[in-house]
Design a protein around this motif. Structure first.
Motif, PDB file in Angstrom:
ATOM      1  N   TRP A   1      10.687 -44.235 -99.043  1.00 36.07           N
ATOM      2  CA  TRP A   1      12.000 -44.832 -98.759  1.00 36.07           C
ATOM      3  C   TRP A   1      13.169 -43.112 -98.224  1.00 36.07           C
ATOM      4  O   TRP A   1      12.679 -42.062 -98.295  1.00 36.07           O
ATOM      5  CB  TRP A   1      12.771 -44.935-100.340  1.00 36.07           C
TER       6      TRP A   1
ATOM      7  N   ARG B   1      17.885 -41.837 -92.371  1.00 35.09           N
ATOM      8  CA  ARG B   1      17.021 -42.716 -91.210  1.00 35.09           C
ATOM      9  C   ARG B   1      17.576 -42.374 -90.447  1.00 35.09           C
ATOM     10  O   ARG B   1      17.303 -42.468 -89.198  1.00 35.09           O
ATOM     11  CB  ARG B   1      17.406 -44.490 -92.213  1.00 35.09           C
TER      12      ARG B   1
ATOM     13  N   LEU C   1       8.208 -47.563 -94.602  1.00 43.56           N
ATOM     14  CA  LEU C   1       9.088 -47.765 -95.318  1.00 43.56           C
ATOM     15  C   LEU C   1       8.876 -48.908 -96.581  1.00 43.56           C
ATOM     16  O   LEU C   1       7.916 -50.032 -96.008  1.00 43.56           O
ATOM     17  CB  LEU C   1      10.267 -48.044 -94.915  1.00 43.56           C
TER      18      LEU C   1
ATOM     19  N   ASP D   1      10.968 -50.177 -98.302  1.00 49.10           N
ATOM     20  CA  ASP D   1      11.968 -51.875 -97.868  1.00 49.10           C
ATOM     21  C   ASP D   1      11.836 -51.853 -96.455  1.00 49.10           C
ATOM     22  O   ASP D   1      13.301 -52.552 -96.239  1.00 49.10           O
ATOM     23  CB  ASP D   1      13.111 -51.145 -98.402  1.00 49.10           C
TER      24      ASP D   1
END
Length: 119
Positions: free
Chosen positions: A38, A44, A70, A72
């Motif tokens: 994460w 990012r 990642l 997510d």
């Protein structure tokens, strides 16, 4: 697939992936990503812009790495974000704007240096 890249691009991509670029804010974000799966949205964006604008690596290489790393990861959001970083999306980002420059953004996004020190 790093094998199809030029040597310099492959080296830059690998340094970016491993958080060994020499830019503390980029390295902290990439090390956090590898260790935890994460990273904060600002990290990012900074890391994406760095790879594309500073390293000259095509945005699809970064998109693939983020998608595989990642926890997510979302294909639609990840692709859109990377297209913006690569100057082919609807909301293109300017890496050389003050708040997104990797050599000056740490003061704005990590003013006490906690993230950089940790990662």
């Amino acid at each position: 697939d790093v094998g199809s890249l030029q040597v310099t691009e492959a080296v830059l991509l690998r340094r970016w992936q491993t958080g060994t670029t020499g830019y503390p804010v980029i390295d902290a974000g990439m090390r956090r990503l590898w260790a935890t799966g994460w990273m904060h949205q600002t990290e990012r964006m900074l890391c994406a812009l760095f790879l594309v604008d500073y390293c000259g690596v095509h945005w699809t290489r970064g998109a693939a790495w983020f998608h595989d790393t990642l926890v997510d990861a979302d294909v639609a959001i990840n692709s859109m974000m990377w297209q913006n970083a690569g100057k082919s999306g609807l909301d293109q980002w300017d890496a050389f704007a003050g708040s997104m420059a990797p050599d000056g953004s740490s003061r704005a996004h990590d003013p006490l240096g906690g993230s950089i020190a940790r990662w």
